[in-house]
Motif scaffolding. Structure first.
Motif: not given
Lengths: 549, 915
Positions: B302, B304, B461, B464, B467
């Motif tokens: 979680a 980065t 967000q 996410a 990635r």
């Protein structure tokens, strides 16, 4: 007999005991923060006053999603953890940003950003937009904790009838405030705030007193800077004094913020003075022709300077074919040379031939000379000291319909009228599209004066104070680190300033909220920072999807 | 193979001639037979060992009368007269104490432990047979002062007195006098290519510096393993061990370990032996997925910039704001998604080893010529700066030795072949790059992040979404495509595109020693010398030897004088050694020790010594040139600096300053134009150029140690105590320093070099240098052993170790002390609880400690572990059956950051004829 080896076992057992000690101390690695306390601040009834940013105005419009992330609402949410009560906002009906009055749109839709391109109106992306917020139909019910009113200047807060729908057509009312007055249409902003008996207030007042003038390009015919002097309701100083006196009259505590220099905002820095790009296919090929035309004018300036007109050659206009060039602007500080230009051209033996080269009869030479005089009497090319407000970027290079109509009325053929009506190229940009150095100076002086008043009043009343001006300057110069981010004042990419260039993004509002909480911690002994109750700026968006319902 | 066959044939058809025969038994004072006791005709080399029932038959061409001596480790030896042929001799040996055991290592001459001038530990046959560990090597962990760090199932790293990582080149391991360290790595891979259990005669361990006798690298300690001579121990012995390893992560897996020893004494002149060992199991899987310190708050994906210990590929990380330069892109480090170690290895643990020796005594005297060969191949996991799957690694050793009681000369060669070994970290990088280049990955990440933010996403967000997009096309473990990319990488030795190691390095070593004691009376004088030549050949995959091999040599001489005074109660020993490496200035290392025996029954001995040691920088310290993923390792031999050369792309901002698009850095950059890594990160936070500190580390030179030790050994009633206290002073501590070299500008120029740092035009290097930091350490150990409840053995020991180092003054320097402050070990057993049945329980506790190594740092929690075994001897089958378990409590632990958790092992074994 057995005692001789018991000590060996004891030795071993001793270390087993050590083992368990170490285990327990190892497990306790997390840092515990102190509990949040409001200190001496009474946050139970919080009211916020201010203008656009306070209202949650962002991306050039007021819409629900950004309102929910207005800095007063962020503050109220954090306040609620420290004794704060409920906080209501006059939410718009939707996320279009548009506002209707009886079905007629009176405020534009929000701007959106696609890629790292300049902002565009919502409709450019999603097609026709139908705003549903109509101040004749669906106004929310107060009282509202967030009394921020977009576009409001200081004295508007005292003005009765500023929220009366009847005054709209007279230009004396603010449609956003009309939505908030409910059954007391003539109540003032301050009056409605005081009616709620706030225990704590925030006041970020005075932005529009200077910003509006800047947004209008320093065109005093549209908007003037509020004078410093004058009675409450007229001059800034006494108006501000009256507001603070009233707010604190019931013993309320509060926090005030001063006024950022409007010219620090990307609204005034995003467009470069030399925006004309020779590689632009719509502009580049025209450069030889344009330089040919302006060559005539430049000769006039040279002649006039030789005749004793000071600095006339500084007005010469040349477009570079290799580098970006400044736009042609109207500078009201320049001596008006209209008559001289017309005169010189009329006296020129070659001018009729020049006129003929445009397909006009030689007889039209006086008419053209007259037009040249009107057009270029106070013009020059923009330089690095000029600021072009953001909307200028969408004006420059377009045909000004008024100028076009005027030239047609003067008898020019449509094609020629069009060629001579191109904003910033053949047609000098009007005052409202340019902040020339003298206007920037006025803005700065006024801001300094107002800020001196704000700071004096804050310290006199013992209020918390946020140097919003310093914050925005820091954004513009070094950037501000918060959470995972380093904010800058850059439009779109900087993260703090919304698409309109002068209001905050929601993430910027979060950054500003943290600044306010720090100031409150300072003065009232609360511990928003120490208790870990500042907000994480990354939790707030910078932009909103065009598709946001 | 031919050799082995012919030896076998000799075993089968060999015939001997005998003239006189005696027989008898050897029992202990309680009447129990003593198998494996030595029987020797005094003054000759003729001898044998007792069989499982304590019986022996000795044939010789000697005519009575003569004297026969029976000796067994742990017992006082006994002489009996033979007056007639076919006489029956019945020896009854009285059990002695561990202090009476004979060691050779401490003074290079046999002496009782009791009077050894320095601390020495011994693992004899009894301990080896009764160890509760899965193998004798693991049993070293029960010795006082010893740290055994578990690298993997088959690769345990032994150390004493601190400062050890798995690349422990401060600790020496000698197998039958041969340095067992791997040429490519500079340290021994545990017992992977060592010795099989039934061939082990004794294991001695000398903690502390002893360069005066053993030269460079005898720094933290020396481990001596001695095998059984085929003259003394002949016949066939074997063991078979079957069990399982049990780990939460990898579950239960079979474990097989077997060994066969065949020795035959053809005559008084010639004897030979062959050993074969095979081990197969599943390694401890490493699943420490916690993020390394500083790579995120939650320590999970979680974050980065998550960089999990046992997740590889996520070392590739960038500050995305640095790349994008805009405010809506956060100022955070983002790492690529990695692959778990589990996806990059099958955790096969395997070892096959064989050795053979021919012993020839041309005059049937003590003069002996020995040829010994050893070959081992194995698969294991080694943890250095990255984790390496050492697969089908081979090591070969050949030795020729001439010796008698007064001298030896031996010469040997050690060569290795990296086989199919590969770097798991780099493998993950290559698999990632196989489906998306790092550049594309970060471009997509940032592009998506920006797009998502402009579309209204919050930071979380947007990350996410970014990635998810950047991961599109990711090869998933288990798919044929993933397997293909993995195989491509591990079979490709190119540094740019692959991760396979190549190495075929060698060293040649010669040792000679002469003991003048039979010629000179007033003192025992020894002289000796050694010579070593390194031939590095990794084809550029480890060393900078892509174009040609690297050769260099070291030479050393030593002498020792030992003198006993005051009725032999006072023993003075002085040694000095001269060493010269081709690459460094010469060194003199002296050692002085004094031992004094006192007490009415000579029951107490005190000793004091000053020893010096030095350690030459390893071949890696000198000649490495390796891409460790996000930094380079560059050795600091002068000739290495120019041999290392890499091209790096320059950023567009850098090119705008007039720098070409690509620049070349040689090994000179980190050593002559670099900032310290810490100061660059400080600069990153403050943006104040004043914070930048020039690093320019000095080229490496040998590390030195001076060790002071005092100790006591004594018999207090029936309790035997051995304690020692030491203080070590280190100088020029060999250290790694992380530095950052700008692609352009000169450090300290206050302009261009700072621009390079700011533009990200810089490379991180791990350099090899000497710390100016004074490092000291001190500690001690106390061990006590006794018999309780009759004939139960109880021994317990406690070890204290602490470093003394000013961390605040030298924040960049990591000592890698890696040793718990407190260690306690207790052993309890009975070799004959009832008839032919014995048991042993070993409990060890280790305090928490900080592990620092290039792979990763972290706190190792305190742990304790219990090993236990029971055994049954069946004399009629000459067999011992043993059932045991290690880490019986099942509390999994690690002794280092990044290695697999050590689970439990359960085994049964059958050992035949191990006397």
């Amino acid at each position: 007999m057995k005692t001789k080896y018991i000590w060996l076992l004891l030795l071993a057992l001793g270390f087993i005991a050590c083992d368990s000690d170490d285990d327990s101390s190892d497990g306790d690695m997390t840092e515990t923060l102190p509990a949040l306390t409001a200190g001496s601040a009474n946050l139970s009834k919080y009211v916020s006053l201010g203008s656009s940013i306070t209202a949650g105005f962002s991306d050039g419009a007021l819409f629900t999603a950004a309102q929910q992330n207005s800095y007063p609402n962020i503050l109220a949410t954090q306040f609620s953890l420290a004794g704060g009560g409920s906080f209501t906002q006059p939410l718009m009906n939707d996320n279009t940003g548009g506002l209707l009055a009886g079905g007629n749109q009176i405020a534009p839709n929000r701007l959106v950003v696609i890629g790292l391109e300049p902002p565009v109106p919502l409709a450019d992306v999603i097609g026709p937009v139908t705003p549903t917020t109509d101040l004749f139909v669906n106004n929310p019910t107060g009282p509202f904790g967030n009394m921020g009113v977009p576009l409001a200047k200081s004295f508007h807060l005292l003005a009765p009838g500023y929220g009366n729908i009847g005054n709209l057509s007279l230009g004396l009312a603010n449609p956003f405030f009309v939505r908030m007055t409910g059954s007391t249409p003539d109540a003032s902003v301050l009056g409605l705030a005081m009616a709620q008996a706030p225990t704590f207030f925030s006041a970020w007042i005075g932005n529009y007193d200077v910003l509006d003038y800047a947004l209008k390009g320093g065109d005093e015919t549209i908007s003037a800077i509020t004078p410093s002097d004058g009675p409450p309701g007229v001059g800034f100083d006494q108006t501000y004094g009256a507001i603070i006196a009233t707010l604190t009259s019931g013993g309320a505590q509060g926090i005030v913020a001063n006024i950022p220099y409007p010219t620090d905002f990307s609204h005034f820095t995003a467009v470069q003075y030399n925006v004309l790009d020779p590689t632009n296919p719509a502009f580049g090929p025209l450069i030889p022709t344009l330089n040919g035309i302006f060559g005539q004018l430049n000769q006039v300036y040279a002649f006039l300077e030789s005749q004793g007109v000071p600095n006339a050659t500084e007005r010469q206009i040349v477009f570079s074919e290799t580098e970006n060039s400044g736009v042609v602007i109207q500078d009201e500080n320049l001596v008006n040379l209209s008559a001289q230009i017309t005169g010189v051209l009329n006296a020129s033996p070659t001018f009729p031939a020049f006129v003929e080269s445009f397909g006009l009869p030689a007889a039209a030479a006086p008419l053209v000379a007259n037009l040249f005089g009107i057009y270029y009497g106070q013009s020059r090319q923009s330089n690095e000291n000029d600021l072009l407000p953001l909307p200028a970027s969408s004006i420059i290079g377009t045909v000004n319909p008024d100028a076009f109509a005027f030239l047609m009325s003067q008898g020019l053929p449509a094609e020629l009228a069009g060629q001579f009506s191109v904003e910033g190229i053949s047609l000098p940009l009007e005052d409202k599209w340019v902040l020339i150095p003298s206007e920037q100076g006025e803005i700065k002086t006024a801001t300094n004066n107002f800020n001196a008043t704000i700071q004096a009043m804050a310290s006199q009343a013992g209020l918390a104070f946020v140097d919003a001006n310093a914050i925005v300057t820091e954004l513009k110069t070094s950037g501000i680190a918060s959470g995972d981010f380093i904010f800058t004042a850059d439009l779109i990419s900087g993260g703090a300033i919304s698409a309109d260039g002068f209001s905050l993004t929601s993430r910027g509002a979060a950054l500003f909220s943290n600044g306010m909480m720090l100031a409150i911690d300072d003065v009232y002994g609360s511990n928003f920072e120490a208790s870990g109750n500042l907000v994480n700026v990354g939790d707030y968006p910078t932009n909103y999807s065009p598709l946001l319902p | 193979m031919k050799t082995i066959l012919s030896v076998l044939l000799i075993f089968i058809f060999g015939v001997t001639y005998s003239q006189s025969t005696i027989s008898g038994t050897v029992v202990d004072d309680s009447g129990l037979p003593l198998p494996g006791a030595n029987i020797i005709i005094e003054g000759t080399s003729t001898g044998t060992v007792t069989d499982f029932d304590g019986g022996f038959v000795l044939t010789s061409n000697q005519n009575p009368p003569y004297t026969v001596q029976a000796s067994s480790v742990g017992f006082s030896s006994l002489n009996l007269e033979v007056t007639a042929d076919n006489q029956v001799l019945n020896f009854v040996l009285v059990e002695g104490t561990s202090l009476d055991e004979i060691v050779i290592s401490a003074s290079r001459t046999p002496e009782r432990i009791f009077e050894s001038p320095v601390t020495v530990e011994r693992l004899g046959l009894k301990e080896i047979k009764n160890t509760a560990s899965a193998d004798f090597y693991g049993g070293l962990a029960n010795l006082k002062g010893v740290d055994v760090n578990t690298n993997s199932l088959t690769f345990k790293s032994v150390n004493t007195r601190g400062f050890a990582t798995f690349s422990n080149n401060r600790f020496m391991q000698l197998v039958d006098g041969m340095d067992n360290s791997t040429p490519a790595l500079n340290f021994p891979i545990g017992n992977l290519v060592g010795m099989i259990e039934t061939d082990v005669q004794s294991v001695e361990l000398l903690p502390g510096a002893s360069s005066a006798l053993y030269g460079a690298n005898a720094f933290n300690g020396v481990l001596f393993m001695t095998s059984k001579s085929p003259f003394d121990h002949d016949g066939i012995s074997a063991f078979y061990k079957q069990g399982l390893t049990s780990q939460e992560f990898k579950g239960d897996n079979n474990y097989t370990d077997l060994g066969l020893r065949m020795a035959y004494k053809f005559s008084d002149k010639f004897a030979a032996k062959v050993n074969f060992g095979y081990l197969k199991g599943t390694d401890w899987g490493a699943n420490d997925y916690r993020g390394k310190p500083g790579t995120g708050a939650t320590g999970t994906r979680a974050d980065t910039g998550y960089d999990g210990y046992n997740v590889y590929g996520d070392e590739i990380a960038q500050n995305i704001r640095g790349l994008a330069g805009v405010g809506i892109v956060p100022d955070v480090v983002v790492s690529r998604t990695g692959y778990n170690e589990d996806d990059l290895t099958d955790y096969n643990a395997e070892s096959v080893k064989a050795d053979w020796a021919f012993h020839y005594r041309p005059w049937a005297s003590d003069f002996e010529i020995i040829y010994q060969g050893k070959i081992g191949t194995g698969t294991t996991i080694y943890q250095g700066s990255n984790r390496y799957n050492i697969a089908n690694f081979k090591q070969e050793q050949h030795k020729i030795e001439f010796k008698n009681d007064n001298f030896f000369f031996r010469s040997y060669v050690v060569s290795d072949d990296a086989g199919d070994s590969y770097d798991m970290t780099i493998t993950a990088h290559q698999i990632n790059r196989a489906w998306k280049s790092d550049g594309d990955w970060f471009t997509e990440y940032i592009g998506t992040y920006v797009g998502a933010t402009l579309g209204g996403a919050t930071d979380a967000q947007a990350h996410a979404a970014a990635r998810a997009q950047a991961e599109s096309g990711r090869l998933l473990p288990g798919t044929p495509e993933f397997k293909a990319a993995l195989n491509r990488s591990i079979n490709d030795p190119s540094l740019v595109t692959g991760s396979k190691f190549q190495d075929a390095s060698k060293y040649y070593h010669s040792d000679a020693n002469y003991n003048f004691s039979h010629l000179i009376d007033f003192a025992e004088i020894q002289v000796g010398g050694s010579y070593r030549k390194y031939k590095l050949n990794s084809s550029g995959t480890i060393y900078t030897d892509a174009d040609s091999g690297i050769d260099y040599s070291e030479v050393g001489f030593y002498t020792q004088i030992q003198k006993k005074l005051l009725d032999d109660k006072l023993k003075l020993t002085g040694s000095v050694r001269y060493d010269k490496s081709e690459l460094f200035d010469a060194f003199f290392s002296p050692r002085l020790s004094v031992g004094y025996t006192l007490g009415e029954n000579d029951n107490h001995n005190i000793r004091a010594s000053v020893q010096t040691g030095f350690r030459n920088p390893s071949t890696q310290d000198l000649f490495i040139g390796l891409d460790a993923g996000f930094y380079y390792l560059v050795g600091s031999a002068e000739s290495n600096l120019s041999r290392f050369s890499q091209d790096f792309p320059v950023s567009s901002s850098g090119q705008a300053l007039g720098v070409p698009a690509t620049i070349t850095q040689t090994g000179e950059a980190p050593y002559f134009n670099s900032y310290t890594a810490t100061s660059v990160s400080n600069f990153g936070a403050s943006l104040n150029p004043v914070d930048l500190e020039i690093a320019n580390p000095e080229l490496v030179k040998p590390e030195q140690i001076t060790s002071f030790e005092v100790g006591y050994r004594g018999k207090l009633d029936k309790v035997i105590v051995d304690l020692s206290v030491y203080y070590n002073q280190y100088k020029d501590f060999l250290a790694n320093q992380f530095v950052i070299s700008p692609y352009y500008g000169t450090v300290g120029d206050n302009s261009l070099s700072i621009a390079a740092i700011a533009n990200g035009d810089r490379k991180v290097y791990q350099t090899y240098t000497n710390s100016k930091a004074p490092v000291n350490s001190f500690g001690g150990s106390i061990g006590a052993s006794t018999k309780v409840f009759g004939n139960f053995d109880l021994n317990t020991n406690y070890t204290y170790a602490k470093e003394d180092f000013d961390k605040e003054k030298y924040p960049d320097f990591r000592t890698s002390f890696n040793t718990p402050e407190h260690k306690v070990k207790v052993g309890f057993g009975n070799t004959n609880l009832f008839e032919n049945f014995g048991f042993n329980v070993a409990w060890r506790w280790s305090d928490t400690y900080l592990w620092q190594a290039s792979f990763g740092d972290g706190q190792i929690p305190a742990y304790h572990t219990v090993d236990a075994q029971i055994n049954l001897r069946v004399p009629s089958f000459k067999s011992t059956f043993k059932a045991g378990a290690t880490n019986i409590l099942g509390d999994e632990y690690t002794s280092a950051i990044g290695t697999g958790y050590v689970g439990s092992m359960y085994y049964v074994s059958w050992t035949v004829n191990n006397l």
